[in-house]
Motif scaffolding. Sequence first.
Motif, PDB file in Angstrom:
ATOM      1  N   LEU A   6       0.555  -1.000   0.329  1.00 42.71           N
ATOM      2  CA  LEU A   6      -0.278  -0.078   0.145  1.00 42.71           C
ATOM      3  C   LEU A   6       0.862   1.390  -0.610  1.00 42.71           C
ATOM      4  O   LEU A   6       1.909   0.482   0.702  1.00 42.71           O
ATOM      5  CB  LEU A   6      -0.798   0.261   0.784  1.00 42.71           C
ATOM      6  N   GLU A   7       0.525   2.212  -0.436  1.00 38.71           N
ATOM      7  CA  GLU A   7       1.197   3.762  -1.082  1.00 38.71           C
ATOM      8  C   GLU A   7       1.519   4.237   0.782  1.00 38.71           C
ATOM      9  O   GLU A   7       0.567   4.065   1.232  1.00 38.71           O
ATOM     10  CB  GLU A   7       0.602   4.395  -2.084  1.00 38.71           C
ATOM     11  N   ASN A   8       2.414   4.212   0.578  1.00 35.04           N
ATOM     12  CA  ASN A   8       2.947   4.912   2.107  1.00 35.04           C
ATOM     13  C   ASN A   8       2.544   3.946   3.124  1.00 35.04           C
ATOM     14  O   ASN A   8       2.073   4.474   4.549  1.00 35.04           O
ATOM     15  CB  ASN A   8       2.205   6.373   2.202  1.00 35.04           C
ATOM     16  N   GLY A   9       1.806   2.872   3.095  1.00 40.82           N
ATOM     17  CA  GLY A   9       1.707   1.793   3.787  1.00 40.82           C
ATOM     18  C   GLY A   9       2.073   0.851   4.690  1.00 40.82           C
ATOM     19  O   GLY A   9       3.323   0.102   3.871  1.00 40.82           O
ATOM     20  N   PRO A  10       1.299   0.276   5.227  1.00 38.35           N
ATOM     21  CA  PRO A  10       1.763  -1.799   5.260  1.00 38.35           C
ATOM     22  C   PRO A  10       1.784  -2.637   3.230  1.00 38.35           C
ATOM     23  O   PRO A  10       1.271  -2.043   2.510  1.00 38.35           O
ATOM     24  CB  PRO A  10       0.915  -1.691   6.531  1.00 38.35           C
ATOM     25  N   ILE A  11       2.077  -3.821   4.094  1.00 41.22           N
ATOM     26  CA  ILE A  11       2.197  -5.076   3.134  1.00 41.22           C
ATOM     27  C   ILE A  11       0.476  -5.465   3.788  1.00 41.22           C
ATOM     28  O   ILE A  11       0.650  -5.772   4.717  1.00 41.22           O
ATOM     29  CB  ILE A  11       2.691  -5.819   2.794  1.00 41.22           C
ATOM     30  N   ARG A  12      -0.368  -5.642   2.158  1.00 39.65           N
ATOM     31  CA  ARG A  12      -1.346  -6.740   2.478  1.00 39.65           C
ATOM     32  C   ARG A  12      -1.121  -8.332   1.574  1.00 39.65           C
ATOM     33  O   ARG A  12      -1.068  -8.136   0.610  1.00 39.65           O
ATOM     34  CB  ARG A  12      -2.815  -5.718   2.123  1.00 39.65           C
ATOM     35  N   VAL A  13      -1.613  -9.143   2.672  1.00 37.18           N
ATOM     36  CA  VAL A  13      -1.115 -10.389   2.314  1.00 37.18           C
ATOM     37  C   VAL A  13      -2.204 -10.968   2.495  1.00 37.18           C
ATOM     38  O   VAL A  13      -3.017 -10.766   3.145  1.00 37.18           O
ATOM     39  CB  VAL A  13      -0.274 -10.694   3.145  1.00 37.18           C
ATOM     40  N   GLU A  14      -3.624 -11.163   0.632  1.00 35.83           N
ATOM     41  CA  GLU A  14      -4.424 -12.565   0.794  1.00 35.83           C
ATOM     42  C   GLU A  14      -4.203 -13.712   0.848  1.00 35.83           C
ATOM     43  O   GLU A  14      -3.493 -14.071   0.633  1.00 35.83           O
ATOM     44  CB  GLU A  14      -5.236 -11.388   0.518  1.00 35.83           C
ATOM     45  N   GLY A  15      -4.883 -14.521   1.839  1.00 35.72           N
ATOM     46  CA  GLY A  15      -4.851 -16.104   1.738  1.00 35.72           C
ATOM     47  C   GLY A  15      -5.865 -16.110   1.901  1.00 35.72           C
ATOM     48  O   GLY A  15      -7.327 -15.836   2.254  1.00 35.72           O
TER      49      GLY A  15
END
Length: 69
Positions: A6-15
């Motif tokens: 995410l721009e200027n943010g965290p990593i979103r991991v989907e599973g």
Amino acid sequence: MRLEFLENGPIRVEGERFTLRVGDKEEVLEKPRVFLCRCGASGNKPFCDGTHKRTGFQAPGGTLEVEGD
């Protein structure tokens, strides 16, 4: 599995299911997504706690898709 930076943010991991191993501890997370810290300042590492907003963290966004065999 899909990872979205995410721009200027965290990593979103989907599973569907995640296994977190830290040292000798192991925890299974039954969640559709988790958010991982990318700024290095979270008090809840490896997960994001929103600290990036207060520290002014900046980084570009992007996506990584991992396909199984």
